[in-house]
Scaffold this active site. Structure first.
Site, PDB file in Angstrom:
ATOM      1  N   LYS A   1     -11.218  15.777 -12.044  1.00 18.68           N
ATOM      2  CA  LYS A   1     -11.751  16.938 -12.426  1.00 18.68           C
ATOM      3  C   LYS A   1     -13.230  16.642 -12.654  1.00 18.68           C
ATOM      4  CE  LYS A   1     -11.802  20.274 -16.183  1.00 18.68           C
ATOM      5  NZ  LYS A   1     -12.024  20.142 -17.633  1.00 18.68           N
TER       6      LYS A   1
ATOM      7  N   SER B   1      -7.714  22.745 -26.292  1.00 21.80           N
ATOM      8  CA  SER B   1      -8.237  22.996 -27.735  1.00 21.80           C
ATOM      9  C   SER B   1      -6.951  23.875 -28.298  1.00 21.80           C
ATOM     10  CB  SER B   1      -9.485  23.557 -27.817  1.00 21.80           C
ATOM     11  OG  SER B   1     -10.349  22.723 -27.155  1.00 21.80           O
TER      12      SER B   1
END
Ligand code: FAD
Ligand code: GLY
Length: 667
Positions: free
Chosen positions: A509, A619
């Site tokens: 990524k 998150s």
């Protein structure tokens, strides 16, 4: 709309042309669309028909190659008769010298044909004296070698010209300079192709675009560059010229009857990087001079390069596809010239007679998908702007088949049973992280390489805390401010995945984030790093702002997904740029993963309803009051959003519309 034909072939290299001729001879009306004849690998090749010298291991591929070699004399005879043009077919035999004496097994007993079983093609081991006697001028350190009398050669440029002439003679509609831009699927069939010259339709389609295959279908075919050159053999009445191919270690010398000597070829995994390079030519010349020293003074005539169409297992992709009327013929790697006649034969049998040999099964595209997670037809073809997955309604009105496969996510040929990716940061402790990820059902977990390597607070023991036999690691380059840093960290990430047991994990990524306040990615640095990483063989998943043009550039650079943000990382602001994300989704030929900003399950479902292929959420799970429950909720929302996208939402209306119709009401 252009004229329709029975069969439309996309790609006019030797493979497309050979299939076209064979189909025409069996009575079909054929059209061939080709972008650029000069760019094809078929013109760049050396024309060796050499399954033995190429040391193809025993098995289906060797069987296919030997079969094709045996078809060559008759195939060439027919072609030459049709066109009156010589193809330079020459059953000259191959000598394969070695610098170290090999250990021969008992079964080989001095002959390598032991490994072939009963139908052994002939081969003969020559010791040092014999080989130097047989072939004058070999390098002094040659200690022996194999003689393969049945390996042959053809002048591949002459062959390609001859095939083009044959196509013309037979009245096949050959359109040079026409690029197919998209294959248009509908209800499990191809209903047409969109091209630079308008729309074309046919009953059946064959995709034979060589190394460019992936532009139209998301199967793992990549270019493997080969540099090659030719020398002019001086006419010397005292020296007999080379009368056979000399096939050494990493080098081959192919004498042509027109007085050239081909010296090939490099094998470079550098993506679409064009041109001959000093390093490439130097390597070839050095090896060639060691093998056959007298060529050191011969004039260099021409240098060129080409892109072999290569698959991860180096085997071709032949046969049917997930669409009823689309056949595939590519991935011929180092042996497309050799395999042209057998490919034409097998494809014509399949298309015209629906006849398939058991051998063909070994080359089916579905070997790249796990049996249990094969992508549905609509997904397989999701490559162009207007060919994103469309809802499939079963004949019994059930959505069971589609819903059960709706969770399959395929990236770079690897399938995953969940469309939710998660992260490892910001959890109160490792145990909660493990349980939350498990509850979410996520199968891809991203790990910040830098933080793990430097054992940043909260990252100690993190990489060992997860069971990497069940999860796929997505190393990320978080913390990198420049392209150069990101490339370095990606390489470390690959090593980290290897150390944790994922030997074949080349995913990364890509994050290049110079801005510390909003943590917005740098588009230029990201593109630069992506280009480099693709060249190095990485499967790159770039994190980007939701910019449709950038997404397209990254896809063209070879990235395997694009990952637009919904809103700034860790902000929990939800999807702030739905319109741009929607354009990216519409235009992308690779999976679109919405990354960053999702704060609630409703936002996750919304992103999936827009048509995103997957989400990355960290998150919102890690910082929830109860991360395990939130993990589960996010997993369910991802699934629900996907199913809703496939189901298709009702139209929005300006006015109320009663749920119970009034017709039939008893007043
Ligand atoms: P290509 O010849 O590459 O043709 C593909 C065609 O499709 C091109 O003309 C392209 O313009 C067209 N196309 C692509 N996209 C589109 C689109 N969207 N719309 C329309 N048209 C499109 N093989 C051997 O058997 N023996 C050898 O000795 C040998 N030596 C080689 C040496 C080198 C240096 C290289 C590079 C390759 C060698 N090969 C050899 C391999 C062989 O060249 C290939 O396997 C073979 O040529 C592949 O043929 P193809 O028709 O599939 O692809
Ligand atoms: N088959 C020779 C090459 O691909 O270089």
């Amino acid at each position: 709309m252009n004229a329709t034909s029975d069969i439309l072939i996309i790609g006019g290299g030797v493979i497309g042309l050979a299939i076209a001729v064979e189909l025409n001879l069996r009575g079909a009306k054929v059209t061939v669309l080709n972008r650029d004849f000069q760019q094809g690998s078929s013109l760049a090749a050396a024309g060796m028909l050499a399954p033995q010298a190429e040391a193809i291991p025993a098995g289906p591929m060797l069987d296919l190659c030997l079969w094709s070699r045996s078809l060559y004399p008759e195939w060439i005879r027919k072609l030459e008769q049709l066109t009156g043009v010589a193809t330079g077919y020459w059953p000259c035999g191959f000598l394969a010298p070695v610098y170290n004496t090999p250990q021969l097994s008992n079964s080989e007993n001095g002959h390598p044909e032991g490994k072939y079983g009963n139908n052994a093609p002939s081969a003969l081991w020559l010791d040092r004296d014999a080989i130097h006697l047989y072939q004058l001028g070999l390098g002094k350190d040659v200690v022996g070698g194999w003689w393969y009398p049945e390996d042959a050669q053809v002048d591949n440029r002459a062959l390609a010209q001859s095939l083009r002439l044959a196509v013309q003679e037979l009245g096949i509609d050959f359109r040079e300079g026409v690029e197919v831009e998209a294959i248009e699927p509908q209800g499990g069939f191809v209903c047409g192709v969109r091209t630079s010259a308008g729309e074309f339709q046919a009953d059946h389609y064959v995709l034979a675009t060589g190394a460019w295959f992936r532009d139209l279908l998301p199967l793992p075919v990549h270019p493997l560059k080969g540099q090659i050159l030719s020398l002019k053999v001086p006419i010397d009445n005292h020296q007999p010229s080379l009368q056979r191919v000399i096939y050494g270690s990493g080098i081959y010398l192919v004498p042509r009857r027109d007085g050239r000597l081909l010296v090939g070829a490099t094998s470079e995994n550098v993506g679409w990087t064009p041109h001959n390079t000093p390093a490439g030519i130097h390597t070839l010349l050095e090896r060639a001079m060691r093998l056959y020293p007298q060529l050191q003074d011969w004039p260099i005539q021409e240098c060129w390069w080409g892109f072999r169409p290569t698959t991860p297992d180096k085997l071709p992709i032949l046969g049917s596809s997930s669409l009823e009327n689309l056949s595939l013929a590519t991935g011929h790697h180092r042996n497309g010239i050799l395999l042209a006649p057998v490919t034409a034969l097998l494809l014509a049998d399949l298309i015209v007679q629906q006849k398939s040999t058991p051998l063909l099964a070994h080359f089916h595209y579905d070997r790249f998908f796990h049996k249990s997670s094969r992508a549905p037809a609509t997904q397989m073809i999701s490559v162009s702007s207007n060919s994103r997955p469309t809802p499939v309604v079963q004949s019994d009105n059930s959505v069971l088949t589609e819903s059960s496969t709706s969770q399959q996510l395929t990236i770079a040929g690897r399938s995953f049973s969940s469309r939710l990716m998660t992260g490892t940061g910001k959890y109160p402790n490792l145990e909660l992280m493990q349980q939350s990820i498990a509850a979410s059902g996520s199968k891809i977990v991203t790990v910040a390489v830098r933080r793990v390597q430097t054992k940043a607070p909260g990252h100690e023991g993190l990489s060992e805390a997860l069971d990497w036999t069940k999860l796929w690691m997505l190393p990320n380059t978080a913390g990198c401010k420049t392209a150069e840093e990101a490339v370095r960290v990606a390489r470390l990430g690959r090593e980290m995945a290897k150390l944790l047991g994922q030997e074949d994990n080349n995913f990364v990524k890509l994050e290049v984030i110079p801005d510390p306040k909003y943590l917005l990615p740098d588009p230029i640095g990201t593109l630069k790093a992506a280009e480099q990483l693709v060249k190095e063989g990485f499967a790159v998943l770039p994190y980007i702002n939701a910019d449709p043009l950038l997404a397209k550039h990254l896809e063209e650079a070879g990235c395997v997904t694009v990952m637009p943000l919904g809103s700034p990382i860790g902000s929990g602001q939800g999807i702030k740029n739905a319109a741009n994300i929607q354009i990216i989704i519409e235009e992308a030929g690779v999976p679109v993963v919405v990354d960053a900003g999702i704060g609630t399950p409703s936002e996750a479902a919304y992103a999936m309803e827009l048509g995103a292929d997957a989400l990355l959420i960290n998150s919102a799970i890690a910082l929830a009051h109860n991360p395990i429950a939130m993990g589960k909720a996010m997993g369910m929302a991802t699934e629900a959003g996907r199913l809703a996208y496939i189901a298709g939402r009702m139209p929005v209306k300006s006015y109320a519309s009663a749920s119970s119709p009034l017709t039939g009401t008893i007043i």
